[in-house]
Design a protein around this motif. Structure first.
Motif, mmCIF file in Angstrom:
data_model
loop_
_atom_site.group_PDB
_atom_site.id
_atom_site.type_symbol
_atom_site.label_atom_id
_atom_site.label_comp_id
_atom_site.label_asym_id
_atom_site.label_seq_id
_atom_site.Cartn_x
_atom_site.Cartn_y
_atom_site.Cartn_z
ATOM 1 N N CYS A 90 0.814 -1.223 0.000
ATOM 2 C CA CYS A 90 0.000 0.000 0.000
ATOM 3 C C CYS A 90 0.843 1.267 0.000
ATOM 4 O O CYS A 90 0.294 2.361 -0.180
ATOM 5 N N PHE A 91 2.140 1.142 0.223
ATOM 6 C CA PHE A 91 2.985 2.303 0.474
ATOM 7 C C PHE A 91 4.229 2.303 -0.406
ATOM 8 O O PHE A 91 4.660 1.269 -0.912
ATOM 9 N N LEU A 92 4.807 3.479 -0.532
ATOM 10 C CA LEU A 92 6.126 3.646 -1.132
ATOM 11 C C LEU A 92 6.926 4.574 -0.231
ATOM 12 O O LEU A 92 6.524 5.720 -0.006
ATOM 13 N N ARG A 93 8.018 4.068 0.323
ATOM 14 C CA ARG A 93 8.903 4.936 1.104
ATOM 15 C C ARG A 93 9.760 5.731 0.128
ATOM 16 O O ARG A 93 10.408 5.145 -0.759
ATOM 17 N N VAL A 94 9.770 7.048 0.272
ATOM 18 C CA VAL A 94 10.447 7.896 -0.703
ATOM 19 C C VAL A 94 11.225 9.009 -0.019
ATOM 20 O O VAL A 94 10.909 9.418 1.105
ATOM 21 N N ALA A 95 12.218 9.510 -0.740
ATOM 22 C CA ALA A 95 12.873 10.757 -0.357
ATOM 23 C C ALA A 95 11.959 11.900 -0.778
ATOM 24 O O ALA A 95 11.530 11.965 -1.931
ATOM 25 N N GLN A 96 11.659 12.779 0.164
ATOM 26 C CA GLN A 96 10.755 13.904 -0.083
ATOM 27 C C GLN A 96 11.516 15.211 0.069
ATOM 28 O O GLN A 96 12.274 15.393 1.025
ATOM 29 N N THR A 97 11.306 16.141 -0.870
ATOM 30 C CA THR A 97 11.885 17.478 -0.773
ATOM 31 C C THR A 97 10.763 18.496 -0.768
ATOM 32 O O THR A 97 9.906 18.493 -1.655
ATOM 33 N N ASP A 98 10.755 19.331 0.266
ATOM 34 C CA ASP A 98 9.750 20.395 0.395
ATOM 35 C C ASP A 98 10.417 21.753 0.241
ATOM 36 O O ASP A 98 11.363 22.073 0.979
ATOM 37 N N TYR A 99 9.923 22.546 -0.701
ATOM 38 C CA TYR A 99 10.388 23.924 -0.878
ATOM 39 C C TYR A 99 9.289 24.863 -0.393
ATOM 40 O O TYR A 99 8.109 24.650 -0.676
ATOM 41 N N LEU A 100 9.678 25.889 0.334
ATOM 42 C CA LEU A 100 8.707 26.792 0.950
ATOM 43 C C LEU A 100 8.854 28.198 0.387
ATOM 44 O O LEU A 100 9.968 28.717 0.280
ATOM 45 N N LEU A 101 7.721 28.793 0.059
ATOM 46 C CA LEU A 101 7.722 30.161 -0.448
ATOM 47 C C LEU A 101 7.606 31.195 0.660
ATOM 48 O O LEU A 101 7.826 32.375 0.433
ATOM 49 N N ASP A 102 7.238 30.723 1.868
ATOM 50 C CA ASP A 102 6.994 31.684 2.939
ATOM 51 C C ASP A 102 8.000 31.582 4.083
ATOM 52 O O ASP A 102 7.879 32.289 5.079
ATOM 53 N N GLY A 103 8.956 30.708 4.004
ATOM 54 C CA GLY A 103 10.025 30.645 4.992
ATOM 55 C C GLY A 103 9.634 30.123 6.352
ATOM 56 O O GLY A 103 10.406 30.200 7.299
ATOM 57 N N ARG A 104 8.425 29.563 6.482
ATOM 58 C CA ARG A 104 7.984 29.087 7.788
ATOM 59 C C ARG A 104 8.720 27.801 8.176
ATOM 60 O O ARG A 104 9.313 27.123 7.340
ATOM 61 N N ASP A 105 8.629 27.455 9.446
ATOM 62 C CA ASP A 105 9.214 26.226 9.947
ATOM 63 C C ASP A 105 8.141 25.143 9.927
ATOM 64 O O ASP A 105 7.104 25.259 10.589
ATOM 65 N N GLU A 106 8.354 24.085 9.164
ATOM 66 C CA GLU A 106 7.383 22.997 9.099
ATOM 67 C C GLU A 106 7.397 22.121 10.352
ATOM 68 O O GLU A 106 6.492 21.311 10.553
ATOM 69 N N CYS A 107 8.437 22.240 11.161
ATOM 70 C CA CYS A 107 8.563 21.443 12.398
ATOM 71 C C CYS A 107 8.569 19.948 12.098
ATOM 72 O O CYS A 107 7.923 19.149 12.796
ATOM 73 N N LEU A 108 9.312 19.563 11.077
ATOM 74 C CA LEU A 108 9.369 18.155 10.669
ATOM 75 C C LEU A 108 10.741 17.531 10.920
ATOM 76 O O LEU A 108 11.093 16.531 10.294
ATOM 77 N N ASP A 109 11.493 18.092 11.857
ATOM 78 C CA ASP A 109 12.831 17.565 12.099
ATOM 79 C C ASP A 109 12.810 16.179 12.737
ATOM 80 O O ASP A 109 13.864 15.548 12.890
ATOM 81 N N TRP A 110 11.638 15.665 13.099
ATOM 82 C CA TRP A 110 11.506 14.308 13.631
ATOM 83 C C TRP A 110 11.380 13.255 12.529
ATOM 84 O O TRP A 110 11.453 12.051 12.797
ATOM 85 N N MET A 111 11.197 13.686 11.292
ATOM 86 C CA MET A 111 11.050 12.743 10.188
ATOM 87 C C MET A 111 12.384 12.058 9.882
ATOM 88 O O MET A 111 13.456 12.648 10.072
ATOM 89 N N PRO A 112 12.353 10.815 9.392
ATOM 90 C CA PRO A 112 13.597 10.117 9.063
ATOM 91 C C PRO A 112 14.427 10.898 8.042
ATOM 92 O O PRO A 112 13.888 11.470 7.088
ATOM 93 N N ASP A 113 15.745 10.920 8.270
ATOM 94 C CA ASP A 113 16.713 11.513 7.329
ATOM 95 C C ASP A 113 16.483 13.006 7.104
ATOM 96 O O ASP A 113 16.827 13.541 6.037
ATOM 97 N N PHE A 114 15.944 13.697 8.082
ATOM 98 C CA PHE A 114 15.631 15.112 7.926
ATOM 99 C C PHE A 114 16.896 15.957 7.744
ATOM 100 O O PHE A 114 17.881 15.797 8.448
#
Length: 374
Positions: free
Chosen positions: A93-117
């Motif tokens: 049901c799943f695919l583990r992937v490398a994800q890249t998030d680009y932000l236009l507003d400079g906010r902190d997504e608070c995702l430093d707990w995610m694997p390989d952050f």
């Protein structure tokens, strides 16, 4: 009359990702007989009335500094990470992937707990963005995952009934049998769990006008060479471009966030806009053979389209509703608790298991209270 097994009878309204997950969570507790009543199930053909099949969907939390929502999302991620383990029963049901998030507003997504952050350096950002992060996440193949949840629920002894509920009193008085056989069940319904998504606006006995649609249009292409995700977002302005590959080889391109837009089909001009934005963000969606000879074009991507469509995210002012209300029971029965779990907006998958845990805790507390004793 109690259930012959002595278990409490619980009815869940709604069979989207939130309803299914909540029903699984309650049924697997082992102390309840759970029935889902819904108009549409995940094995039915796609329809605008069933949003969960149209979702991207990947686990990227938008909770940021909302501690309660982040806890819900983190619990859900942990469950999905476990489900996606190689060799596991739900790996397909799943695919583990490398994800890249680009932000236009400079906010902190608070995702430093995610694997390989990692925080991206400035020279790694795409033009126009002010910040970026990379991490590993799970992408959910919704046409596979939703039937998995349904099968898991049924295999644990749960039951389903197809029915259109106009008012919660119909379920209290008649039970699932009213919709299955046209006459009331002899057994009492001890609790309702309300997970109707956008239907919470019109469901009698709920009629929550704080719920409204956020239209999301997507394009599904066949591009099995894409095995990483990419997103550019400015959530405050409703700008959102994403590439979400699935295990199947399909890739979801999006997207839009249009409040109170009820148009039920893909708009051609929006499809073109999505293709243009996604091609700019990820030129690799053009087939490798074409890119080896020339620069890819939007028409090269258009040739890969499998499907295009839209869904109505069930957004709610104030966020997810997770609480309990009480309604009169059948004649001779005390009050019946209604546990609410709806209003997830575009975060249904990201928050499904965490909100189901809270709904279960609310249910158990309510059923243990004096108000629920017959």
């Amino acid at each position: 009359m109690s259930s012959p097994t002595g278990r409490k009878r619980v009815v869940v309204l709604g069979a989207g990702v939130v309803g299914l997950t909540t029903a699984v969570k309650i049924q697997e507790k082992g102390e309840y007989n759970v029935t889902i009543i819904a108009e549409t199930f995940p094995t039915d053909p796609k329809t605008i009335m069933y949003t969960s099949l149209w979702a991207g969907a990947h686990h990227v939390s938008h909770a940021a500094n909302d501690a309660k929502q982040m806890a819900i999302d983190r619990e859900t991620f942990n469950v999905m990470w476990k489900l996606s383990e190689p060799g596991g029963a739900a790996e397909h049901c799943f695919l583990r992937v490398a994800q890249t998030d680009y932000l236009l507003d400079g906010r902190d997504e608070c995702l430093d707990w995610m694997p390989d952050f990692k925080t991206l350096p400035q020279d790694a950002l795409v033009p126009g963005t002010s910040a970026g992060t990379s991490f590993t996440t799970v992408n959910i193949d919704t046409p596979v995952y939703l039937p998995y949840l349904l099968a898991r629920f049924l295999s644990r002894g749960g039951s389903i009934v197809r029915g259109s509920v106009q008012h919660i009193s119909q379920v209290i008085e008649g039970g699932p049998g009213l919709f299955r056989r046209g006459r009331a069940d002899p057994e009492l319904v001890h609790a309702l769990v309300i997970c109707p998504g956008l239907g919470a606006r019109t469901l009698g006995g709920v009629e929550d006008k704080d719920v409204y649609p956020v239209r999301g249009q997507v394009v599904i292409i066949r591009a099995p060479w894409i095995r990483s995700g990419r997103t550019v977002s400015h959530l405050e302005q409703g700008l959102w471009t994403y590439i979400i590959p699935r295990r199947s080889g399909d890739v979801i391109l999006g997207g839009t966030k249009q409040d109170n837009d009820w148009y039920p089909a893909a708009r051609p001009e929006t499809t073109t806009d999505i293709l243009e934005r996604c091609l700019a963000l990820c030129p690799e969606i053009v087939p490798p053979a074409i890119r080896a000879e020339r620069q890819g074009t939007i028409e090269d991507v258009r040739a890969l389209i499998v499907e295009e469509g839209c869904g109505f995210r069930p957004q709610r002012k104030g966020g997810i509703r997770l609480d309990v209300d009480w309604v009169p029971g059948r004649a001779g029965q005390s009050s019946v608790p209604m546990v609410f779990n709806y209003g997830h907006g575009g975060g249904g998958y990201q928050s499904s298991w965490g909100s189901a845990s809270i709904a279960l805790a609310l249910l158990e507390k309510a059923l243990a209270s004096p108000a629920s004793k017959s």
